[in-house]
Design a protein around this motif. Structure first.
Motif, PDB file in Angstrom:
ATOM      1  N   VAL A  21       0.837  -1.199   0.000  1.00  0.00           N
ATOM      2  CA  VAL A  21       0.000   0.000   0.000  1.00  0.00           C
ATOM      3  C   VAL A  21       0.874   1.252   0.000  1.00  0.00           C
ATOM      4  O   VAL A  21       0.572   2.234  -0.677  1.00  0.00           O
ATOM      5  N   GLY A  22       1.988   1.210   0.732  1.00  0.00           N
ATOM      6  CA  GLY A  22       2.851   2.375   0.840  1.00  0.00           C
ATOM      7  C   GLY A  22       3.881   2.505  -0.255  1.00  0.00           C
ATOM      8  O   GLY A  22       4.753   3.363  -0.178  1.00  0.00           O
ATOM      9  N   CYS A  23       3.784   1.690  -1.291  1.00  0.00           N
ATOM     10  CA  CYS A  23       4.813   1.727  -2.337  1.00  0.00           C
ATOM     11  C   CYS A  23       4.801   3.024  -3.129  1.00  0.00           C
ATOM     12  O   CYS A  23       5.818   3.411  -3.680  1.00  0.00           O
ATOM     13  N   CYS A  24       3.690   3.717  -3.169  1.00  0.00           N
ATOM     14  CA  CYS A  24       3.621   4.979  -3.920  1.00  0.00           C
ATOM     15  C   CYS A  24       3.734   6.189  -3.006  1.00  0.00           C
ATOM     16  O   CYS A  24       3.369   7.294  -3.391  1.00  0.00           O
ATOM     17  N   CYS A  25       4.237   5.993  -1.814  1.00  0.00           N
ATOM     18  CA  CYS A  25       4.377   7.089  -0.848  1.00  0.00           C
ATOM     19  C   CYS A  25       5.843   7.440  -0.618  1.00  0.00           C
ATOM     20  O   CYS A  25       6.293   7.594   0.514  1.00  0.00           O
ATOM     21  N   TYR A  26       6.607   7.502  -1.693  1.00  0.00           N
ATOM     22  CA  TYR A  26       7.990   7.967  -1.670  1.00  0.00           C
ATOM     23  C   TYR A  26       8.878   7.208  -0.688  1.00  0.00           C
ATOM     24  O   TYR A  26       9.662   7.797   0.042  1.00  0.00           O
TER      25      TYR A  26
END
Length: 106
Positions: A21-26
């Motif tokens: 889920v956090g892969c696109c949160c830098y």
């Protein structure tokens, strides 16, 4: 003797999911993925010592797989972001976003 749940087996699964889920949160996905992989390694070693004493190993395996996937996707996305900043800069990224919003009615 009664079977116990592996320590942190559910937490490993949750961190594996958060890494995707956090892969696109830098890069936040990388943090969750590394924590999940380290915890999974410890839980796997504990399970391999006495597999008849523990349940929940499926959660550990699934969480580890999700964490590996999350680590790879997060690293690729972070490399893409670094590449974009290095080539077009922050102003270029903002211009691209404005153009996309104008063209697609955002």
């Amino acid at each position: 003797m009664e079977k116990q749940t592996l320590p942190n087996s559910t937490l490993i699964l949750v961190f594996g999911i958060l890494s995707i889920v956090g892969c696109c949160c830098y890069g936040f996905g990388i943090i969750f993925a590394i924590i999940a992989i380290i915890m999974a390694k410890k839980a796997t070693a504990l399970y391999n010592e006495n597999p008849e004493l523990y349940t929940g190993y499926q959660n550990v395996k699934t969480g580890k797989i999700l964490a590996i996937i999350g680590l790879i996707v997060s690293a690729l996305y972070l490399a893409y972001v670094i590449f974009m900043f290095a080539t077009v800069g922050y102003d270029g990224i903002l211009e691209m976003q404005e153009e996309i919003m104008k063209n697609y009615g955002g």
